[in-house]
Motif scaffolding. Structure first.
Motif, mmCIF file in Angstrom:
data_model
loop_
_atom_site.group_PDB
_atom_site.id
_atom_site.type_symbol
_atom_site.label_atom_id
_atom_site.label_comp_id
_atom_site.label_asym_id
_atom_site.label_seq_id
_atom_site.Cartn_x
_atom_site.Cartn_y
_atom_site.Cartn_z
ATOM 1 N N GLY A 32 0.828 -1.208 0.000
ATOM 2 C CA GLY A 32 0.000 0.000 0.000
ATOM 3 C C GLY A 32 0.863 1.260 0.000
ATOM 4 O O GLY A 32 0.630 2.195 -0.765
ATOM 5 N N PHE A 86 0.542 -7.707 1.754
ATOM 6 C CA PHE A 86 0.827 -8.684 0.713
ATOM 7 C C PHE A 86 1.231 -9.989 1.378
ATOM 8 O O PHE A 86 2.016 -9.938 2.324
ATOM 9 C CB PHE A 86 1.964 -8.205 -0.197
ATOM 10 C CG PHE A 86 2.310 -9.194 -1.283
ATOM 11 C CD1 PHE A 86 1.713 -9.111 -2.524
ATOM 12 C CD2 PHE A 86 3.218 -10.232 -1.038
ATOM 13 C CE1 PHE A 86 2.011 -10.039 -3.522
ATOM 14 C CE2 PHE A 86 3.516 -11.161 -2.038
ATOM 15 C CZ PHE A 86 2.913 -11.056 -3.271
ATOM 16 N N ARG A 88 -2.518 -10.755 -0.592
ATOM 17 C CA ARG A 88 -3.904 -10.409 -0.311
ATOM 18 C C ARG A 88 -4.879 -11.316 -1.034
ATOM 19 O O ARG A 88 -6.083 -11.159 -0.890
ATOM 20 C CB ARG A 88 -4.155 -8.991 -0.806
ATOM 21 C CG ARG A 88 -4.377 -7.961 0.284
ATOM 22 C CD ARG A 88 -4.417 -6.631 -0.436
ATOM 23 N NE ARG A 88 -5.076 -5.589 0.277
ATOM 24 C CZ ARG A 88 -4.438 -4.673 1.003
ATOM 25 N NH1 ARG A 88 -3.153 -4.729 1.170
ATOM 26 N NH2 ARG A 88 -5.127 -3.703 1.561
ATOM 27 N N ARG A 127 -9.206 7.530 10.845
ATOM 28 C CA ARG A 127 -7.756 7.407 10.700
ATOM 29 C C ARG A 127 -7.139 8.620 10.003
ATOM 30 O O ARG A 127 -7.663 9.142 9.032
ATOM 31 C CB ARG A 127 -7.437 6.146 9.904
ATOM 32 C CG ARG A 127 -5.959 6.007 9.596
ATOM 33 C CD ARG A 127 -5.590 4.599 9.326
ATOM 34 N NE ARG A 127 -5.957 4.194 7.978
ATOM 35 C CZ ARG A 127 -5.621 2.999 7.476
ATOM 36 N NH1 ARG A 127 -4.986 2.124 8.220
ATOM 37 N NH2 ARG A 127 -5.975 2.698 6.258
ATOM 38 N N ARG A 171 -13.684 -1.791 0.809
ATOM 39 C CA ARG A 171 -12.416 -2.438 1.189
ATOM 40 C C ARG A 171 -12.652 -3.585 2.164
ATOM 41 O O ARG A 171 -12.007 -4.623 2.087
ATOM 42 C CB ARG A 171 -11.457 -1.423 1.798
ATOM 43 C CG ARG A 171 -10.772 -0.569 0.727
ATOM 44 C CD ARG A 171 -10.205 0.690 1.299
ATOM 45 N NE ARG A 171 -9.146 0.465 2.252
ATOM 46 C CZ ARG A 171 -8.863 1.289 3.260
ATOM 47 N NH1 ARG A 171 -9.562 2.392 3.441
ATOM 48 N NH2 ARG A 171 -7.882 1.012 4.079
#
Ligand code: ADP
Ligand code: ZN
Length: 218
Positions: A32, A86, A88, A127, A171
């Motif tokens: 990411g 990863f 995913r 966040r 997500r």
């Protein structure tokens, strides 16, 4: 040593990854973060990933796998890496096995950072992160400085586009459908360790340390 950090978006993988990578002396490889860096630099890779990320969908496996293979071939990853975000998908996990097998290595441990679904939405929509160093805050649980300047690096603290509520929902759905099956996959291989991600970051860090030393990793 190869450590995978698995868990839903908002589980706190980024925070814990920084601590684990320091402790084990292996680089923190976050797909990411790599995509976001490419996005802000406007590289071809960033442009390719952009649409998927904005929709909260996964970037195609072949693209991610190439990126990780390349990252793991760098000298600093010769002694291993901590993989965050990863694999995913099962396809990515299989590709990772091949990459590692070709260098005589394998996944040592897959840590699942487990957080109940009910907590994730609140965590993600509040966040805030530093654009430069990736440090995290939460609008209500641990508010960032009012000037939105990162105390660690001076970078700008912002809300990721994909942390807006509509994208967060997709997500989470993508995680359940495509990534959660990996817990069974690594479970069947005997490399899965579950750590509860609901305590304070310090509590979680201690539990991870315990899990890693129980697994023979120090
Ligand atoms: P999260 O907070 O959801 O764990 P990340 O920062 O790991 O988010 O990833 C953000 C976005 O980057 C994902 O929603 C996805 O579009 C893309 N991405 C990151 N890692 C992968 C991967 N291994 N496979 C496919 N897409 C990925
Ligand atoms: Zn910072």
């Amino acid at each position: 040593m190869i450590v995978i950090l698995l868990g839903p978006p908002g589980a706190g993988k980024g925070t814990q990854a920084a601590a684990i990578s320091r402790r084990l002396g292996i680089p923190h490889v976050s797909t990411g973060d790599i995509f976001r860096a490419n996005l802000s630099e406007g590289t071809p890779l960033g442009l390719e990933a952009k649409g998927y990320m904005a929709m909260g969908e996964l970037v195609p496996d072949d693209l991610v796998v190439r990126l990780v293979a390349d990252r793991l071939s760098r000298p600093d990853a010769a002694g291993g890496a901590l993989l965050d975000g990863f694999p995913r998908t099962v396809g990515q996990a299989e590709a990772l096995e091949d990459i590692l097998a070709s260098r005589g290595s394998k996944v040592d441990v897959c840590l699942l950072l487990d957080v109940p679904d009910a907590d994730l939405l609140a965590r993600l929509s509040g966040r805030r992160v530093c654009r430069r160093c990736g440090s995290g805050w939460h609008a209500s649980f641990s508010p960032p400085p009012v000037d939105l300047k990162c105390p660690k690096c001076g970078g700008e603290i912002y809300q990721r586009d994909d942390d807006m509520e509509e994208t967060v929902t997709s997500r989470l759905a993508v995680y359940r459908r495509q990534t959660r099956p990996l817990t069974d996959w690594y479970g069947a291989k005997g490399s899965l360790t579950v750590v509860h991600g609901t305590g304070t970051p310090q509590d979680v860090e201690k539990d991870i340390e315990k899990a890693l030393s129980a697994g023979g990793a120090r």
